[in-house]
Enzyme design. Sequence first.
Site, PDB file in Angstrom:
ATOM      1  N   ASP A 143      -5.803 -10.113 -15.210  1.00 60.55           N
ATOM      2  CA  ASP A 143      -6.954 -10.989 -15.022  1.00 60.55           C
ATOM      3  C   ASP A 143      -8.045 -10.493 -15.962  1.00 60.55           C
ATOM      4  O   ASP A 143      -8.337  -9.300 -16.005  1.00 60.55           O
ATOM      5  CB  ASP A 143      -7.426 -10.865 -13.565  1.00 60.55           C
ATOM      6  CG  ASP A 143      -7.811 -12.199 -12.979  1.00 60.55           C
ATOM      7  OD1 ASP A 143      -8.650 -12.881 -13.596  1.00 60.55           O
ATOM      8  OD2 ASP A 143      -7.296 -12.547 -11.900  1.00 60.55           O
ATOM      9  N   GLU A 169      -8.682 -20.358 -16.174  1.00 63.06           N
ATOM     10  CA  GLU A 169      -9.117 -20.935 -14.888  1.00 63.06           C
ATOM     11  C   GLU A 169     -10.204 -21.958 -15.186  1.00 63.06           C
ATOM     12  O   GLU A 169     -11.282 -21.608 -15.674  1.00 63.06           O
ATOM     13  CB  GLU A 169      -9.666 -19.858 -13.949  1.00 63.06           C
ATOM     14  CG  GLU A 169      -9.993 -20.453 -12.584  1.00 63.06           C
ATOM     15  CD  GLU A 169     -10.990 -19.649 -11.756  1.00 63.06           C
ATOM     16  OE1 GLU A 169     -10.986 -19.796 -10.522  1.00 63.06           O
ATOM     17  OE2 GLU A 169     -11.794 -18.886 -12.329  1.00 63.06           O
ATOM     18  N   ASP A 197       0.854  -1.197   0.000  1.00 67.36           N
ATOM     19  CA  ASP A 197       0.000   0.000   0.000  1.00 67.36           C
ATOM     20  C   ASP A 197       0.884   1.240   0.000  1.00 67.36           C
ATOM     21  O   ASP A 197       1.532   1.531   1.000  1.00 67.36           O
ATOM     22  CB  ASP A 197      -0.899  -0.058   1.247  1.00 67.36           C
ATOM     23  CG  ASP A 197      -1.690   1.220   1.435  1.00 67.36           C
ATOM     24  OD1 ASP A 197      -1.832   1.983   0.459  1.00 67.36           O
ATOM     25  OD2 ASP A 197      -2.172   1.447   2.564  1.00 67.36           O
ATOM     26  N   HIS A 199      -5.856 -17.104  -4.736  1.00 64.68           N
ATOM     27  CA  HIS A 199      -6.691 -16.280  -3.852  1.00 64.68           C
ATOM     28  C   HIS A 199      -8.036 -16.927  -3.514  1.00 64.68           C
ATOM     29  O   HIS A 199      -8.826 -16.338  -2.787  1.00 64.68           O
ATOM     30  CB  HIS A 199      -6.914 -14.922  -4.526  1.00 64.68           C
ATOM     31  CG  HIS A 199      -7.657 -15.064  -5.818  1.00 64.68           C
ATOM     32  ND1 HIS A 199      -7.098 -15.674  -6.934  1.00 64.68           N
ATOM     33  CD2 HIS A 199      -8.923 -14.749  -6.163  1.00 64.68           C
ATOM     34  CE1 HIS A 199      -7.994 -15.701  -7.895  1.00 64.68           C
ATOM     35  NE2 HIS A 199      -9.106 -15.145  -7.462  1.00 64.68           N
ATOM     36  N   ASP A 200      -8.304 -18.097  -4.079  1.00 64.24           N
ATOM     37  CA  ASP A 200      -9.572 -18.782  -3.798  1.00 64.24           C
ATOM     38  C   ASP A 200      -9.395 -20.012  -2.912  1.00 64.24           C
ATOM     39  O   ASP A 200     -10.389 -20.630  -2.523  1.00 64.24           O
ATOM     40  CB  ASP A 200     -10.218 -19.259  -5.113  1.00 64.24           C
ATOM     41  CG  ASP A 200     -10.652 -18.113  -6.000  1.00 64.24           C
ATOM     42  OD1 ASP A 200     -11.076 -17.079  -5.448  1.00 64.24           O
ATOM     43  OD2 ASP A 200     -10.570 -18.239  -7.238  1.00 64.24           O
ATOM     44  N   ASP A 230     -10.744 -15.757 -16.172  1.00 67.36           N
ATOM     45  CA  ASP A 230     -11.578 -16.177 -15.048  1.00 67.36           C
ATOM     46  C   ASP A 230     -12.670 -17.148 -15.508  1.00 67.36           C
ATOM     47  O   ASP A 230     -13.278 -16.961 -16.560  1.00 67.36           O
ATOM     48  CB  ASP A 230     -12.223 -14.895 -14.479  1.00 67.36           C
ATOM     49  CG  ASP A 230     -12.858 -15.088 -13.129  1.00 67.36           C
ATOM     50  OD1 ASP A 230     -12.130 -15.354 -12.167  1.00 67.36           O
ATOM     51  OD2 ASP A 230     -14.094 -14.956 -13.033  1.00 67.36           O
ATOM     52  N   ASP A 286      -1.916  -1.139  -3.856  1.00 67.86           N
ATOM     53  CA  ASP A 286      -2.165  -0.398  -5.094  1.00 67.86           C
ATOM     54  C   ASP A 286      -1.032  -0.616  -6.104  1.00 67.86           C
ATOM     55  O   ASP A 286      -0.021  -1.255  -5.783  1.00 67.86           O
ATOM     56  CB  ASP A 286      -2.360   1.094  -4.799  1.00 67.86           C
ATOM     57  CG  ASP A 286      -1.309   1.621  -3.836  1.00 67.86           C
ATOM     58  OD1 ASP A 286      -0.115   1.344  -4.087  1.00 67.86           O
ATOM     59  OD2 ASP A 286      -1.662   2.275  -2.832  1.00 67.86           O
ATOM     60  N   ASN A 335      -0.184   4.479  -0.614  1.00 77.78           N
ATOM     61  CA  ASN A 335      -0.805   5.760  -0.250  1.00 77.78           C
ATOM     62  C   ASN A 335      -1.505   5.740   1.113  1.00 77.78           C
ATOM     63  O   ASN A 335      -2.273   6.626   1.443  1.00 77.78           O
ATOM     64  CB  ASN A 335      -1.772   6.227  -1.341  1.00 77.78           C
ATOM     65  CG  ASN A 335      -2.922   5.249  -1.532  1.00 77.78           C
ATOM     66  OD1 ASN A 335      -2.967   4.200  -0.879  1.00 77.78           O
ATOM     67  ND2 ASN A 335      -3.841   5.571  -2.416  1.00 77.78           N
ATOM     68  N   ASP A 395      -3.957   3.985   2.489  1.00 77.89           N
ATOM     69  CA  ASP A 395      -5.405   3.823   2.716  1.00 77.89           C
ATOM     70  C   ASP A 395      -5.753   2.407   3.181  1.00 77.89           C
ATOM     71  O   ASP A 395      -6.917   2.033   3.261  1.00 77.89           O
ATOM     72  CB  ASP A 395      -6.211   4.201   1.462  1.00 77.89           C
ATOM     73  CG  ASP A 395      -5.883   3.301   0.276  1.00 77.89           C
ATOM     74  OD1 ASP A 395      -5.032   2.388   0.414  1.00 77.89           O
ATOM     75  OD2 ASP A 395      -6.487   3.491  -0.796  1.00 77.89           O
TER      76      ASP A 395
END
Length: 537
Positions: free
Chosen positions: A101, A267, A24, A336-337, A203, A32, A26, A28
């Site tokens: 992606d 995928e 990150d 990530h799944d 995807d 990013d 910035n 938040d």
Amino acid sequence: MEQTAKNWWQSGVVYQIYPRSFADSNGDGVGDLPGITEKLGYVASLGVDAVWLSPVFPSPMSDFGYDVADYTDIHPMFGTMADFDTLVEKAHSLGLKILLDYVPNHTSDEHEWFVESRSSRENPKRDWYIWRDAKPDGSPPNNWESYFGGPAWEWDEATAQYYLHLFDRKQPDLNWRNPAVREAMYDAMRFWFDRGVDGLRIDVLWLLVKDEHFRDNPVNEEWKDGDFLPSRQSRVYSEDRPETMEIVREMRSVAEEYEESRVLVGEIYLPLDRLVAYYGGENLDGVQLPFNFGLVLLENWDATSVRKLVDEYEAALPGDGGADGGAWPNWVLGNHDMPRIASRVGEEKERLAGMLLLTLRGTPTCYYGDEIGMKNVEIPPELAHDPQGKVHTSYGRDPFRTPMQWNAGKNAGFSDSEPWLPVADDFGEVNVEAQSGDPDSMLALYKKLLGLRRESSALGLGTYSPLDDAPDGCFAYIREDGEEKFLAFLNFSEAEIEAPLPDGDWVVEVSTRPGREGKVGGSIEMRSYEGVVIGAR
Ligand code: GLC
């Protein structure tokens, strides 16, 4: 004669970044693009060849970017198009390719195409999505279920029809039978290829086309309580329809419009015989790499099960399978799944898993953080974000999407402020900085293996031959190309095993355990859960 890869993605290694959780810049609390750009030096230093970024496009984030509201722009949370161009430029200057992606099955309901489509039955974009009348009793057109729970149909009061969403109701499915949809989506591919993107991860590729008669899915008789809920139905009419291959081929043609053809990674969660169909049959005109999730789904990490999986996959590949022809294999341990590999196999075997990934024949994809042994992080319900986890509580995906652990400082060096998901408790030891200085760390092991793979055509492109006389508990195989030969010997058991070696002068190149180097001959004393790569060069 030694083989030379025709394509970078055959000998190359892919590294998956989940942009929300990498770095990150910035403050938040969400990662990013400039954050990623800053860390590309680290990624390159691992010895990988390409980065795949999970979605960075404008999106209401109902499915964390897998609900795209504009295929040809960048979400302001991640940065600007200029930031994206800078990232690509820096990556290329470091010798890294960039894969994005591409989410073709559905858009966000906030995409302007859907806003138009739902505005009236007469709208020219009505048929860009899948609209159906209710049954006479008002119920949905068929029994299809959403992956995220409940019916896959959402009633639209204003136009009095249902629309289809195989995922969240905020992710309406596009109608790929409509040629205008295809053209618009192929233009989105070209948009990124023209900007220098080297490939796309596609995807849910196997879901694109639905049964033209919208028949009910039958009940899956094998499903039992506790299994993944969406598998209650055998999804034969909502997935993997024969017409899908035509679209896959068209996508491939778009990738081939470019001088250096772009790579498409699909995928696809399907049984092996159906998975390999996505290579496109004899002509191999489908996707170059249909993701092989064999190791992601493997339950028993013992030598026999792992070898069986590898051999069945190798045997199922169409064509002669060499580096210069035939379907090219690929391997992955996590994404990530799916729960992190370190949590699935436990501490004894996590290094073996890494060694397997990086020494098997085929393109490996590494999930960010696996190279330092990041684990699933338990997320308290009040901090949960994932729509899938909100419905199927035991299948929430937040635990494997937590911030990258860079150092032992505040928020593991990921962000100056509270990260969007909590950092793992173990970040004091499990972090890049700590492991960089430790020659026996997981990170050091990954770097050694990646380094060896880079400099060796045997590991990158060579043949795979399992050793039939490996002792019980061990899986061993030779990777060979021309003069160069490596033997990967993996002891998946707790036992110490004296293992005979094939004739030759062997030198230990890498071990998963410290204190092993030098020449070996005749046999090798394998320690518990030890893996070694030994070379005859
Ligand atoms: C894919 C993505 C997953 C997403 C789903 C719907 O499986 O990997 O994260 O939720 O598609 O787009």
